[in-house]
Design a protein around this motif. Structure first.
Motif, PDB file in Angstrom:
ATOM      1  N   ILE A 118      -6.319   6.881  -2.220  1.00  0.00           N
ATOM      2  CA  ILE A 118      -5.540   5.766  -1.982  1.00  0.00           C
ATOM      3  C   ILE A 118      -6.110   4.833  -3.211  1.00  0.00           C
ATOM      4  O   ILE A 118      -5.184   4.102  -3.398  1.00  0.00           O
ATOM      5  CB  ILE A 118      -5.412   5.826  -0.782  1.00  0.00           C
ATOM      6  N   TRP A 119      -7.392   4.878  -2.410  1.00  0.00           N
ATOM      7  CA  TRP A 119      -7.875   3.434  -2.884  1.00  0.00           C
ATOM      8  C   TRP A 119      -7.793   3.326  -4.503  1.00  0.00           C
ATOM      9  O   TRP A 119      -7.825   1.940  -5.364  1.00  0.00           O
ATOM     10  CB  TRP A 119      -9.540   3.478  -2.601  1.00  0.00           C
ATOM     11  N   ASP A 125      -0.015  -6.388  -9.944  1.00  0.00           N
ATOM     12  CA  ASP A 125       1.441  -5.868  -9.570  1.00  0.00           C
ATOM     13  C   ASP A 125       2.192  -7.209  -8.189  1.00  0.00           C
ATOM     14  O   ASP A 125       3.604  -7.440  -9.068  1.00  0.00           O
ATOM     15  CB  ASP A 125       1.225  -4.402  -8.818  1.00  0.00           C
ATOM     16  N   VAL A 126       1.708  -7.956  -8.297  1.00  0.00           N
ATOM     17  CA  VAL A 126       2.139  -9.147  -7.561  1.00  0.00           C
ATOM     18  C   VAL A 126       3.040  -9.832  -8.390  1.00  0.00           C
ATOM     19  O   VAL A 126       2.611 -10.018  -9.268  1.00  0.00           O
ATOM     20  CB  VAL A 126       0.934 -10.211  -6.860  1.00  0.00           C
ATOM     21  N   TRP A 170       0.856  -0.891   0.051  1.00  0.00           N
ATOM     22  CA  TRP A 170       0.371   0.034   0.023  1.00  0.00           C
ATOM     23  C   TRP A 170       0.605   1.170   0.626  1.00  0.00           C
ATOM     24  O   TRP A 170       0.003   2.381  -0.103  1.00  0.00           O
ATOM     25  CB  TRP A 170      -0.945   0.308   1.121  1.00  0.00           C
ATOM     26  N   HIS A 219      -5.332   4.136  -6.236  1.00  0.00           N
ATOM     27  CA  HIS A 219      -4.258   4.165  -7.130  1.00  0.00           C
ATOM     28  C   HIS A 219      -3.694   2.384  -5.576  1.00  0.00           C
ATOM     29  O   HIS A 219      -2.427   1.769  -6.208  1.00  0.00           O
ATOM     30  CB  HIS A 219      -3.175   4.999  -6.400  1.00  0.00           C
ATOM     31  N   ARG A 220      -5.277   1.777  -5.339  1.00  0.00           N
ATOM     32  CA  ARG A 220      -4.656   0.714  -4.530  1.00  0.00           C
ATOM     33  C   ARG A 220      -3.811  -0.553  -5.678  1.00  0.00           C
ATOM     34  O   ARG A 220      -4.165  -0.167  -6.611  1.00  0.00           O
ATOM     35  CB  ARG A 220      -5.619   0.430  -4.449  1.00  0.00           C
ATOM     36  N   PRO A 221      -2.928  -0.877  -4.283  1.00  0.00           N
ATOM     37  CA  PRO A 221      -2.584  -2.293  -5.655  1.00  0.00           C
ATOM     38  C   PRO A 221      -3.111  -3.199  -5.617  1.00  0.00           C
ATOM     39  O   PRO A 221      -4.164  -3.549  -5.414  1.00  0.00           O
ATOM     40  CB  PRO A 221      -1.497  -2.860  -4.130  1.00  0.00           C
ATOM     41  N   ARG A 222      -2.563  -3.966  -7.170  1.00  0.00           N
ATOM     42  CA  ARG A 222      -4.255  -4.645  -7.902  1.00  0.00           C
ATOM     43  C   ARG A 222      -2.785  -6.172  -8.214  1.00  0.00           C
ATOM     44  O   ARG A 222      -2.351  -6.348  -8.105  1.00  0.00           O
ATOM     45  CB  ARG A 222      -3.910  -4.320  -9.253  1.00  0.00           C
ATOM     46  N   ASP A 223      -3.985  -6.595  -8.426  1.00  0.00           N
ATOM     47  CA  ASP A 223      -3.396  -8.253  -8.089  1.00  0.00           C
ATOM     48  C   ASP A 223      -2.736  -8.474  -9.205  1.00  0.00           C
ATOM     49  O   ASP A 223      -1.321  -9.234  -9.182  1.00  0.00           O
ATOM     50  CB  ASP A 223      -4.769  -9.205  -8.443  1.00  0.00           C
ATOM     51  N   ALA A 276       0.586   3.334  -3.018  1.00  0.00           N
ATOM     52  CA  ALA A 276      -0.333   3.678  -3.299  1.00  0.00           C
ATOM     53  C   ALA A 276      -0.907   5.238  -2.361  1.00  0.00           C
ATOM     54  O   ALA A 276      -2.001   6.048  -2.915  1.00  0.00           O
ATOM     55  CB  ALA A 276      -1.600   2.574  -2.946  1.00  0.00           C
TER      56      ALA A 276
END
Lengths: 177, 188
Positions: B177-178, B186-187, A106, B180-184, A109
């Motif tokens: 922030i939501w 990106d893993v 996070w 730009h939240r980490p997406r799957d 983000a």
């Protein structure tokens, strides 16, 4: 005594809003110091803010000037401590934690998300400040000239800002403003 | 981080205070970050550029001014809690003294027409200065169209609809922030 507590409360609160720079706290600073507590007038606030841009070091040392206006040296010290201690402690502890969060998913983000909101707050501060400072055509010209000069060259901002003050005096001399 | 890099030396508390005091007294005209980099990375060699940029990104994300946040983070890195304290005091002392003096002088004679004219002039100049800061901050921070929407929404809400800053900060902050939240994907 009560004034010192008010100063402490107001500046501690304002310090938490300084995301992206001191300007982000300007809208609430105007609201509280001018409209709610009547410590300074809006022109006085603008004058202190602008003088503060000419002082060395962190660019919000003008909180000390407001403190002086309210309660002399004790007022200045209370305003300074209130304005720098809460965020200082926050930075100190989160700074130690942050490196451990290097791989936290996070983190980017939060950095990008808060970044754009911070720019929005600085823009709001600039608009509110502009309303007070650009009262006549010539002051708009000064602001635009300083903007273009600093945007296009690498000169120290203190020079054009001081020059703006001298132009302000010239405008006064010629009865233009 | 740079723990393995033995070419970077650690200063005494007195030296730390002195170096920050000098930067606090000479960094006229904003742009403290440039002074900090010259002082800490180039001249004293207390930090390398990678660490400097990392600490700067923390400073910019957290509330507080860049100059004081950097003093705290750098002071802590070099000499722990006391280091953070003396670095911050050194950075703040010159400007704070000047602005206290300015407060008294203003009370004594700031109402004169000439000083008013001067101060009104520098206020107009300061608007130009803040616009440049805004453009530079924006160029670094804003990457997508959505970012510009967040900027505009926050600014309009605060400057035109008088939405209190904490509400704007929390609502826009959470949405941004939501977004730009980490997406799957990106893993790694």
């Amino acid at each position: 005594m009560k004034q010192l507590w008010d100063l402490a409360g107001v500046f501690a609160y304002l310090s938490l809003l300084t995301i992206g720079g001191g300007m982000a706290a300007f809208p609430e600073m105007k609201e509280l110091t001018v409209d709610t507590y009547h410590w300074v007038t809006f022109p006085e606030l603008l004058h202190f803010y602008s003088l503060g841009q000419l002082a060395p070091g962190p660019n919000m040392m003008m909180v000390a000037s407001i403190g002086v206006t309210v309660a002399h040296i004790p007022g200045a010290l209370v305003a300074l401590v209130a304005f720098f201690l809460p965020t200082g402690l926050l930075t100190f502890f989160i700074g130690r934690l942050w490196t451990h969060l290097a791989t936290w998913r996070w983190r980017p983000a939060i950095q990008t998300g808060l970044g754009s909101v911070a720019v929005g707050l600085v823009l709001a501060g600039a608009i509110i400040m502009g309303r007070g400072a650009i009262t006549q055509f010539f002051f708009g010209v000064i602001a635009l000239a300083v903007f273009l000069l600093l945007w296009r060259t690498k000169i120290n901002p203190a020079y054009p800002v001081v020059a703006s003050g001298l132009i302000g005096m010239a405008l006064h001399y010629f009865n233009i403003a | 981080m740079s723990d393995a890099d033995t070419s970077l030396s650690k200063p005494s508390l007195g030296k730390l205070f002195w170096v920050f005091l000098v930067m606090g007294a000479t960094s006229i005209g904003g742009g403290v970050v440039a002074y900090l980099r010259t002082g800490l990375v180039v001249r004293q060699r207390w930090l390398d550029d990678v660490t400097f940029v990392e600490l700067l990104s923390i400073s910019q994300t957290l509330p507080g001014l860049n100059a004081t946040n950097m003093s705290i983070l750098v002071g802590d890195r070099l000499r722990g809690g006391m280091g953070a304290l003396v670095a911050t005091l050194g950075m703040c002392l010159p400007g704070a003294s000047l602005m206290i003096a300015a407060g008294f002088l203003y009370g004594a004679g700031g109402d004169g027409p000439w000083s008013k004219a001067f101060l009104h002039g520098i206020a107009a100049g300061a608007v130009g200065l803040i616009l440049v800061v805004l453009v530079q901050l924006g160029a670094k921070t804003l990457k997508t169209f959505a970012d510009y929407v967040f900027v505009a929404a926050t600014a309009v809400a605060v400057a035109f609809f008088k939405v209190p800053v904490p509400y704007a900060l929390i609502v826009a902050g959470i949405v941004a922030i939501w977004w730009h939240r980490p997406r799957d994907k990106d893993v790694p």
